[in-house]
Design a protein around this motif. Structure first.
Motif, PDB file in Angstrom:
ATOM      1  N   UNK A 177       0.819  -1.020   0.089  1.00 25.89           N
ATOM      2  CA  UNK A 177       0.014  -0.152  -0.083  1.00 25.89           C
ATOM      3  C   UNK A 177       0.679   1.487   0.018  1.00 25.89           C
ATOM      4  N   UNK A 178       1.929   0.958   0.849  1.00 22.66           N
ATOM      5  CA  UNK A 178       2.517   2.603   1.003  1.00 22.66           C
ATOM      6  C   UNK A 178       3.245   2.968  -0.351  1.00 22.66           C
ATOM      7  N   UNK A 179       4.364   1.680  -0.723  1.00 26.22           N
ATOM      8  CA  UNK A 179       4.192   1.790  -2.290  1.00 26.22           C
ATOM      9  C   UNK A 179       3.907   2.287  -3.513  1.00 26.22           C
ATOM     10  N   UNK A 180       2.377   1.647  -3.091  1.00 29.05           N
ATOM     11  CA  UNK A 180       1.690   1.978  -4.448  1.00 29.05           C
ATOM     12  C   UNK A 180       1.299   3.592  -4.363  1.00 29.05           C
ATOM     13  N   UNK A 181       1.085   4.276  -2.997  1.00 31.59           N
ATOM     14  CA  UNK A 181       0.793   5.043  -2.353  1.00 31.59           C
ATOM     15  C   UNK A 181       1.540   6.312  -2.824  1.00 31.59           C
ATOM     16  N   UNK A 182       2.927   6.443  -2.141  1.00 36.83           N
ATOM     17  CA  UNK A 182       4.242   6.827  -2.181  1.00 36.83           C
ATOM     18  C   UNK A 182       5.598   6.967  -3.515  1.00 36.83           C
ATOM     19  N   UNK A 183       5.285   5.564  -3.464  1.00 38.52           N
ATOM     20  CA  UNK A 183       6.589   5.457  -4.481  1.00 38.52           C
ATOM     21  C   UNK A 183       6.744   5.179  -5.668  1.00 38.52           C
ATOM     22  N   UNK A 184       5.091   5.825  -6.535  1.00 39.73           N
ATOM     23  CA  UNK A 184       4.791   5.569  -8.033  1.00 39.73           C
ATOM     24  C   UNK A 184       5.830   5.442  -8.970  1.00 39.73           C
ATOM     25  N   UNK A 185       6.936   5.965  -8.907  1.00 42.82           N
ATOM     26  CA  UNK A 185       7.791   5.740 -10.218  1.00 42.82           C
ATOM     27  C   UNK A 185       8.415   4.697 -10.401  1.00 42.82           C
ATOM     28  N   UNK A 186       8.665   3.777  -8.807  1.00 48.91           N
ATOM     29  CA  UNK A 186       9.257   2.772  -9.019  1.00 48.91           C
ATOM     30  C   UNK A 186       8.759   2.433  -9.014  1.00 48.91           C
ATOM     31  N   UNK A 187       7.469   1.879  -8.479  1.00 47.73           N
ATOM     32  CA  UNK A 187       6.447   1.068  -9.077  1.00 47.73           C
ATOM     33  C   UNK A 187       5.419   0.668  -9.945  1.00 47.73           C
ATOM     34  N   UNK A 188       5.708   2.120 -11.267  1.00 46.44           N
ATOM     35  CA  UNK A 188       5.300   2.080 -12.187  1.00 46.44           C
ATOM     36  C   UNK A 188       5.875   1.047 -13.367  1.00 46.44           C
ATOM     37  N   UNK A 189       7.354   1.030 -12.276  1.00 49.35           N
ATOM     38  CA  UNK A 189       7.685   0.035 -13.010  1.00 49.35           C
ATOM     39  C   UNK A 189       7.680  -1.440 -13.419  1.00 49.35           C
ATOM     40  N   UNK A 190       7.106  -2.013 -12.416  1.00 46.54           N
ATOM     41  CA  UNK A 190       6.394  -3.243 -12.309  1.00 46.54           C
ATOM     42  C   UNK A 190       5.183  -3.624 -12.232  1.00 46.54           C
ATOM     43  N   UNK A 191       4.564  -2.658 -13.112  1.00 47.71           N
ATOM     44  CA  UNK A 191       2.872  -2.697 -12.809  1.00 47.71           C
ATOM     45  C   UNK A 191       3.354  -3.660 -14.530  1.00 47.71           C
ATOM     46  N   UNK A 192       2.469  -4.583 -14.530  1.00 57.39           N
ATOM     47  CA  UNK A 192       2.364  -4.937 -16.092  1.00 57.39           C
ATOM     48  C   UNK A 192       0.345  -4.700 -16.588  1.00 57.39           C
ATOM     49  N   UNK A 193       0.209  -4.620 -17.404  1.00 54.37           N
ATOM     50  CA  UNK A 193      -1.331  -4.596 -18.000  1.00 54.37           C
ATOM     51  C   UNK A 193      -2.114  -5.902 -17.769  1.00 54.37           C
ATOM     52  N   UNK A 194      -2.731  -6.213 -17.257  1.00 54.92           N
ATOM     53  CA  UNK A 194      -4.063  -6.824 -16.773  1.00 54.92           C
ATOM     54  C   UNK A 194      -4.331  -8.437 -18.768  1.00 54.92           C
ATOM     55  N   UNK A 195      -3.860  -7.469 -19.605  1.00 56.99           N
ATOM     56  CA  UNK A 195      -4.279  -7.616 -21.050  1.00 56.99           C
ATOM     57  C   UNK A 195      -3.005  -8.473 -21.337  1.00 56.99           C
ATOM     58  N   UNK A 196      -1.880  -8.863 -21.096  1.00 55.91           N
ATOM     59  CA  UNK A 196      -0.721  -8.982 -21.031  1.00 55.91           C
ATOM     60  C   UNK A 196       0.158 -10.432 -20.438  1.00 55.91           C
ATOM     61  N   UNK A 197      -1.168 -10.758 -19.472  1.00 58.47           N
ATOM     62  CA  UNK A 197      -1.011 -11.712 -18.244  1.00 58.47           C
ATOM     63  C   UNK A 197      -1.512 -12.960 -18.753  1.00 58.47           C
ATOM     64  N   UNK A 198      -1.200 -14.207 -18.253  1.00 61.08           N
ATOM     65  CA  UNK A 198      -1.875 -15.373 -18.140  1.00 61.08           C
ATOM     66  C   UNK A 198      -2.207 -14.995 -16.636  1.00 61.08           C
ATOM     67  N   UNK A 199      -3.031 -16.078 -16.004  1.00 60.65           N
ATOM     68  CA  UNK A 199      -3.887 -16.211 -14.323  1.00 60.65           C
ATOM     69  C   UNK A 199      -3.273 -17.440 -14.380  1.00 60.65           C
ATOM     70  N   UNK A 200      -3.064 -17.757 -13.494  1.00 58.12           N
ATOM     71  CA  UNK A 200      -2.357 -19.407 -13.627  1.00 58.12           C
ATOM     72  C   UNK A 200      -3.238 -19.855 -11.499  1.00 58.12           C
ATOM     73  N   UNK A 201      -3.371 -21.015 -11.649  1.00 61.22           N
ATOM     74  CA  UNK A 201      -4.166 -21.124 -10.093  1.00 61.22           C
ATOM     75  C   UNK A 201      -3.536 -20.651  -9.012  1.00 61.22           C
ATOM     76  N   UNK A 202      -4.299 -19.870  -8.278  1.00 60.39           N
ATOM     77  CA  UNK A 202      -2.585 -19.707  -7.642  1.00 60.39           C
ATOM     78  C   UNK A 202      -2.576 -19.327  -5.899  1.00 60.39           C
ATOM     79  N   UNK A 203      -2.707 -21.069  -6.406  1.00 57.96           N
ATOM     80  CA  UNK A 203      -1.776 -21.969  -4.745  1.00 57.96           C
ATOM     81  C   UNK A 203      -2.027 -22.961  -4.895  1.00 57.96           C
TER      82      UNK A 203
END
Lengths: 367, 367
Positions: free
Chosen positions: A66-92
């Motif tokens: 939550x802190x990173x998304x709120x305060x550290x936007x330039x850093x986190x933006x590099x690690x945000x991937x659009x959903x349409x580019x990913x495949x989702x798997x069984x999460x556990x």
């Protein structure tokens, strides 16, 4: 934003050619957690290693994200991937899968359909959350096609299931295990989060096979779960329903684990039901206490589900067998089509909201 | 030699301070397979990676071990470790655990005990091998103490189980998985081997909870298996029992998978029953065909068990509830003691022979 910083469900994703790894949903993006948090636990192809860390780690990690998304936007933006580019798997990785039967309206409806004129609830129903083990190996992620099962439909009948149904449920995912012989401690110390579940059911196969040892092939062909696990911490809690008779000691509620979650069942694009989780009789802390009171141990990745969620009103039923009263009152669609049970090509999506919070949906198409 | 070159069951062992790894039992020794065969698959702490290799690898490996033990004695002697120096572990990671109900004498006895004066077999019993999912996470290796479970024994009764029982069973371990949606192929292509199983049962908990979804806490507190998995290839096969009515197509036997295995149940040192596996109605190839006919997939490490093995004679029953007719005819021991159900400190050992072949026993003590 629909999936804002108060939500942040966890999942497992991959981009083409890359290994699956853990992320958090943020709006229409996935935050790639391993590089964003510099923590290799998120490079695993499942949530299990992170879930095993326990509640303090879950809270600290959530606050950090939550802190990173709120305060550290330039850093986190590099690690945000659009959903349409990913495949989702069984999460556990699912360890054991237990399915309960916690809705008094669902249990009453089923009793009335199959044993009309008698007391709809079995004698044990108000004394314990009835449950049974399902097949962990056929829990699949939302979007996986569901093949219509074949099986025995009666003494001289074999063929494709003619009464293919859904069950709209809420699933609880265990993070912290227990030792064999010791009942579980507080609910929030063990349970990591929740996921929407569609427990596909072949009613004709089930009806013929289930006496006396319970459902087997009528359920084991597929159970779909959402790719997103909503952390327990994000969910608003409410008091559970009153219970009469008062449950025996180990089932007495220690705190409020009622959940005010409103579900929608969408069949081929039309909402056919709106089951309210708040109407459930047994709360999830009671399910956990019951499941372990005999000393049965928990493992990281155990999944236990609520059973079909049905409210008291006709438009709140969580399965087609209830919505169509075993096929006698087919659903009518705006196209003029009708449905008693599922036909090939049908798509069912279950979605839900908890107050302002949206849960990740679960969807599947019959093939 | 009791465990000679025609036997060679697989297990997982460790010496103090060393990691668990795969071995084969040879007489009173364990052959340390990773160094003996120069194959790292046996350095794993479970049989699963080896079991996943499939039937050709299973046969070639068995032949190689037999050759080495027979012809290459000086080399292999360096890798033979006396059994008393090792600890034995759960030999495989259990994926899903299914328990069947394949003995017609057991099902008939249970029907007569609980529904006297009515037809003891349910209408579906002769049409399909009835089965249900058990708890995979509480499958434990022989020697693990079994804690008497607590639970609800009725509407106003909570406490320790007063009817703690055993079920003598044979378990089948899956090596080669299947794809979701496709029934399994030939039995011998998927099943790696067999193990003796004691499916501990709390009869009072089970009786109160099991309607309508089947056994749950009455079984989930512990299921013991032998540390030794006997390869399918080592077992002599016989025709299965005649079946009336003839089963539907997918359950028709393709080859002989009856097994001529004689079990012994030993309670505190005295043999109390001698169940014959040859009396089983449904054969294991039929269990596998049934379990997957709906498209449910198999995983490496799946365990499916026969259900209680009971023969037609009183001295051939595989559970105490049958041997004592629900406690009304207690067992008498040479010491003068009697037993209706298990008491604290009791030790139950199940052992078995298939012709000249000895199976690894399974044992447990109630605490």
């Amino acid at each position: 934003m629909t999936f804002g910083v108060d939500n942040l469900p966890y999942g497992v994703f991959s981009r083409p050619g890359e290994a699956p790894r853990v992320g958090v949903r943020y709006g229409d993006h996935v935050l790639d957690l391993a590089p964003a948090l510099h923590d290799e636990v998120f490079a695993a192809p499942s949530l299990n290693p992170f879930m095993a860390r326990g509640r303090t780690a879950w809270r600290d990690t959530r606050a950090l994200i939550q802190n990173k998304l709120t305060d550290d936007t330039s850093m986190t933006e590099r690690h945000l991937i659009p959903l349409e580019q990913v495949r989702l798997h069984l999460p556990f990785e699912v360890a054991d899968y237990v399915d309960f039967y916690c809705s008094i309206d669902h249990a009453s409806n089923i009793g009335q359909i199959f044993r009309p004129g008698t007391e709809p609830l079995q004698p044990n129903w108000r004394h314990l959350p009835v449950g049974y083990h399902g097949r962990a190996g056929t829990v699949v992620v939302s979007g996986t096609p569901v093949r219509r099962p074949r099986g025995q439909l009666g003494p001289d009948a074999f063929g494709p299931c003619a009464k293919l149904d859904i069950e709209a449920e809420l699933g609880f995912v265990v993070g912290v295990p227990t030792t064999l012989g010791s009942p579980a401690g507080a609910f929030e110390e063990h349970v990591f989060g929740v996921t929407l579940v569609n427990d596909w059911s072949a009613r004709d196969i089930q009806a013929w096979e289930y006496v006396p040892l319970g459902p087997f092939l009528g359920k084991s062909f597929a159970t779909s779960v959402s790719p997103w696990i909503t952390p327990l911490e994000a969910l608003p809690r409410i008091p559970g329903r009153a219970q009469l008779p008062e449950p025996v000691g180990y089932l007495r509620r220690q705190s409020d684990w009622g959940l005010d979650i409103s579900l929608e069942i969408v069949l081929n694009g039309e909402v056919v039901s709106r089951p309210p989780y708040s109407s459930m009789y047994w709360t999830p802390d009671q399910m956990l206490a019951h499941m372990t009171v005999n000393g049965a141990s928990l493992r990281t990745g155990d999944l236990f589900a609520s059973g079909t969620i049905s409210g008291p009103a006709p438009g709140e039923r969580g399965s087609l067998i209830e919505l169509t009263w075993n096929g006698s009152e087919p659903l009518k669609f705006s196209s003029g089509e009708t449905r008693s049970f599922l036909e090939d090509g049908d798509t069912v999506t279950i979605r839900a909201r908890a107050g302002e919070l949206t849960l990740g949906e679960v969807s599947g198409t019959i093939v």
